[in-house]
Scaffold this motif. Structure first.
Motif, PDB file in Angstrom:
ATOM      1  N   MET A  18      18.946 -49.447 126.011  1.00 45.40           N
ATOM      2  CA  MET A  18      19.955 -50.471 125.728  1.00 45.40           C
ATOM      3  C   MET A  18      20.618 -50.921 127.024  1.00 45.40           C
ATOM      4  SD  MET A  18      21.786 -48.944 122.299  1.00 45.40           S
ATOM      5  CE  MET A  18      22.874 -50.366 122.089  1.00 45.40           C
ATOM      6  N   ALA A  19      20.987 -49.961 127.878  1.00 48.26           N
ATOM      7  CA  ALA A  19      21.636 -50.285 129.154  1.00 48.26           C
ATOM      8  C   ALA A  19      20.741 -51.179 130.004  1.00 48.26           C
ATOM      9  CB  ALA A  19      21.992 -49.009 129.908  1.00 48.26           C
ATOM     10  N   GLU A  20      19.471 -50.844 130.080  1.00 51.37           N
ATOM     11  CA  GLU A  20      18.540 -51.640 130.884  1.00 51.37           C
ATOM     12  C   GLU A  20      18.461 -53.077 130.380  1.00 51.37           C
ATOM     13  OE1 GLU A  20      15.005 -49.251 130.583  1.00 51.37           O
ATOM     14  OE2 GLU A  20      15.654 -47.884 132.185  1.00 51.37           O
ATOM     15  N   ALA A  21      18.422 -53.247 129.057  1.00 53.81           N
ATOM     16  CA  ALA A  21      18.357 -54.594 128.489  1.00 53.81           C
ATOM     17  C   ALA A  21      19.669 -55.355 128.731  1.00 53.81           C
ATOM     18  CB  ALA A  21      18.040 -54.511 126.997  1.00 53.81           C
ATOM     19  N   ILE A  22      20.796 -54.683 128.596  1.00 55.18           N
ATOM     20  CA  ILE A  22      22.089 -55.321 128.852  1.00 55.18           C
ATOM     21  C   ILE A  22      22.180 -55.751 130.312  1.00 55.18           C
ATOM     22  CG2 ILE A  22      24.578 -54.863 129.015  1.00 55.18           C
ATOM     23  CD1 ILE A  22      24.195 -53.177 126.380  1.00 55.18           C
ATOM     24  N   VAL A  23      21.722 -54.902 131.217  1.00 61.28           N
ATOM     25  CA  VAL A  23      21.724 -55.239 132.647  1.00 61.28           C
ATOM     26  C   VAL A  23      20.830 -56.454 132.902  1.00 61.28           C
ATOM     27  CG1 VAL A  23      20.963 -54.410 134.911  1.00 61.28           C
ATOM     28  CG2 VAL A  23      22.390 -52.957 133.464  1.00 61.28           C
ATOM     29  N   GLU A  24      19.693 -56.520 132.235  1.00 62.21           N
ATOM     30  CA  GLU A  24      18.818 -57.692 132.356  1.00 62.21           C
ATOM     31  C   GLU A  24      19.587 -58.958 131.952  1.00 62.21           C
ATOM     32  OE1 GLU A  24      14.870 -59.484 130.113  1.00 62.21           O
ATOM     33  OE2 GLU A  24      15.059 -57.302 130.259  1.00 62.21           O
ATOM     34  N   GLY A  25      20.331 -58.868 130.864  1.00 60.74           N
ATOM     35  CA  GLY A  25      21.132 -60.005 130.415  1.00 60.74           C
ATOM     36  C   GLY A  25      22.250 -60.353 131.369  1.00 60.74           C
ATOM     37  N   ARG A  84      38.108 -56.510 131.743  1.00 58.32           N
ATOM     38  CA  ARG A  84      37.504 -56.880 130.462  1.00 58.32           C
ATOM     39  C   ARG A  84      36.397 -55.879 130.170  1.00 58.32           C
ATOM     40  NH1 ARG A  84      38.575 -62.102 128.663  1.00 58.32           N
ATOM     41  NH2 ARG A  84      37.814 -61.195 126.727  1.00 58.32           N
ATOM     42  N   TRP A  85      36.172 -55.595 128.897  1.00 57.93           N
ATOM     43  CA  TRP A  85      35.209 -54.553 128.571  1.00 57.93           C
ATOM     44  C   TRP A  85      34.329 -54.886 127.374  1.00 57.93           C
ATOM     45  CZ3 TRP A  85      35.502 -52.581 123.671  1.00 57.93           C
ATOM     46  CH2 TRP A  85      36.732 -52.601 123.022  1.00 57.93           C
ATOM     47  N   ALA A  86      33.236 -54.105 127.326  1.00 54.36           N
ATOM     48  CA  ALA A  86      32.342 -54.054 126.170  1.00 54.36           C
ATOM     49  C   ALA A  86      31.818 -52.622 126.109  1.00 54.36           C
ATOM     50  CB  ALA A  86      31.197 -55.047 126.310  1.00 54.36           C
ATOM     51  N   VAL A  87      31.421 -52.194 124.920  1.00 52.32           N
ATOM     52  CA  VAL A  87      30.917 -50.838 124.721  1.00 52.32           C
ATOM     53  C   VAL A  87      29.694 -50.900 123.811  1.00 52.32           C
ATOM     54  CG1 VAL A  87      31.472 -48.515 123.921  1.00 52.32           C
ATOM     55  CG2 VAL A  87      33.251 -49.907 124.944  1.00 52.32           C
ATOM     56  N   PHE A  88      28.716 -50.068 124.126  1.00 53.44           N
ATOM     57  CA  PHE A  88      27.484 -50.038 123.336  1.00 53.44           C
ATOM     58  C   PHE A  88      26.994 -48.605 123.194  1.00 53.44           C
ATOM     59  CE2 PHE A  88      26.113 -49.988 127.688  1.00 53.44           C
ATOM     60  CZ  PHE A  88      24.977 -49.206 127.698  1.00 53.44           C
ATOM     61  N   LEU A 125      19.404 -45.408 116.373  1.00 58.89           N
ATOM     62  CA  LEU A 125      18.352 -44.686 117.101  1.00 58.89           C
ATOM     63  C   LEU A 125      17.739 -45.537 118.197  1.00 58.89           C
ATOM     64  CD1 LEU A 125      16.822 -42.869 114.009  1.00 58.89           C
ATOM     65  CD2 LEU A 125      18.516 -41.988 115.619  1.00 58.89           C
ATOM     66  N   SER A 126      16.429 -45.634 118.244  1.00 59.31           N
ATOM     67  CA  SER A 126      15.737 -46.340 119.328  1.00 59.31           C
ATOM     68  C   SER A 126      15.731 -47.845 119.072  1.00 59.31           C
ATOM     69  CB  SER A 126      14.301 -45.817 119.425  1.00 59.31           C
ATOM     70  OG  SER A 126      13.618 -46.455 120.473  1.00 59.31           O
ATOM     71  N   PRO A 127      16.084 -48.639 120.082  1.00 57.94           N
ATOM     72  CA  PRO A 127      16.123 -50.088 119.858  1.00 57.94           C
ATOM     73  C   PRO A 127      14.724 -50.680 119.665  1.00 57.94           C
ATOM     74  CG  PRO A 127      16.591 -49.596 122.159  1.00 57.94           C
ATOM     75  CD  PRO A 127      16.496 -48.281 121.440  1.00 57.94           C
ATOM     76  N   SER A 128      14.595 -51.523 118.653  1.00 62.09           N
ATOM     77  CA  SER A 128      13.350 -52.252 118.424  1.00 62.09           C
ATOM     78  C   SER A 128      13.236 -53.369 119.462  1.00 62.09           C
ATOM     79  CB  SER A 128      13.354 -52.864 117.015  1.00 62.09           C
ATOM     80  OG  SER A 128      14.356 -53.870 116.932  1.00 62.09           O
ATOM     81  N   ARG A 129      12.141 -54.060 119.459  1.00 65.12           N
ATOM     82  CA  ARG A 129      11.963 -55.200 120.378  1.00 65.12           C
ATOM     83  C   ARG A 129      13.056 -56.243 120.125  1.00 65.12           C
ATOM     84  NH1 ARG A 129       6.673 -58.543 121.908  1.00 65.12           N
ATOM     85  NH2 ARG A 129       6.067 -56.443 122.486  1.00 65.12           N
ATOM     86  N   GLN A 130      13.314 -56.546 118.863  1.00 65.76           N
ATOM     87  CA  GLN A 130      14.355 -57.525 118.525  1.00 65.76           C
ATOM     88  C   GLN A 130      15.732 -57.025 118.968  1.00 65.76           C
ATOM     89  OE1 GLN A 130      14.489 -58.785 114.431  1.00 65.76           O
ATOM     90  NE2 GLN A 130      16.528 -59.645 114.646  1.00 65.76           N
ATOM     91  N   GLU A 131      16.006 -55.745 118.771  1.00 69.04           N
ATOM     92  CA  GLU A 131      17.304 -55.193 119.181  1.00 69.04           C
ATOM     93  C   GLU A 131      17.454 -55.176 120.695  1.00 69.04           C
ATOM     94  OE1 GLU A 131      18.261 -52.280 115.399  1.00 69.04           O
ATOM     95  OE2 GLU A 131      16.801 -51.623 116.910  1.00 69.04           O
TER      96      GLU A 131
END
Length: 154
Positions: A18-25, A84-88, A125-131
């Motif tokens: 999730m962190a890697e995908a958020i960083v990509e964004g 400012r913050w966000a949490v995941f 649990l584990s993020p799907s491709r869509q998630e």
């Protein structure tokens, strides 16, 4: 002050994905985030950033993971006014409280004076491709908002 820091804990790799995908964004949105495992971070690190994104899996029946406990306690010693913050985090819907660690971190950030940019992000649990795509979009929206906030600040 730098743009954004992402600090996370991951034991199975779900929250790390999730962190890697958020960083990509975040990068797609124009930010150059600093990314750290919570083991390598200190709460005072947050003072150098306008945007703070924390990620944690929920341990047991609704606790922060052990590796987040020292960081969490250190947060009592910092004022996050103006941040400012966000949490995941990854969660497990088989437990009575879904993703409680995410809620615990969100409450602490608010208590310390930071303001949310968006709603917390929890994935079962584990993020799907869509998630993972949702995580990328989450990061991109955070980057856009933090940039708008910076432009509006005198």
């Amino acid at each position: 002050m730098a743009d954004v820091i992402v600090i996370y804990a991951s034991v199975t790799g779900n929250t790390e994905e999730m962190a890697e995908a958020i960083v990509e964004g975040l990068r797609a949105g124009g930010c150059q985030p600093v990314v750290k495992s919570v083991i390598d971070a200190s709460a005072v690190d947050l003072l150098d950033y306008r945007g703070v994104i924390l990620g944690a899996y929920t341990w047991g029946d609704g606790e922060l993971p052990d590796e987040f406990l020292d960081f969490y306690e250190e947060m009592d010693d910092v004022s996050l006014e103006g941040r400012r913050w966000a949490v995941f985090g990854s969660a497990d819907s088989s437990y009575p409280v879904y993703g409680a660690a995410v809620d615990i971190l969100a409450a602490k950030l608010a208590e310390r004076g930071a303001a949310p940019i968006m709603k917390e992000l929890k994935i079962d649990l584990s993020p799907s491709r869509q998630e993972k795509e949702e995580c990328v979009e989450y990061g991109r929206r955070f980057a856009v908002q933090i940039t708008v906030d910076a432009a509006l600040k005198p």
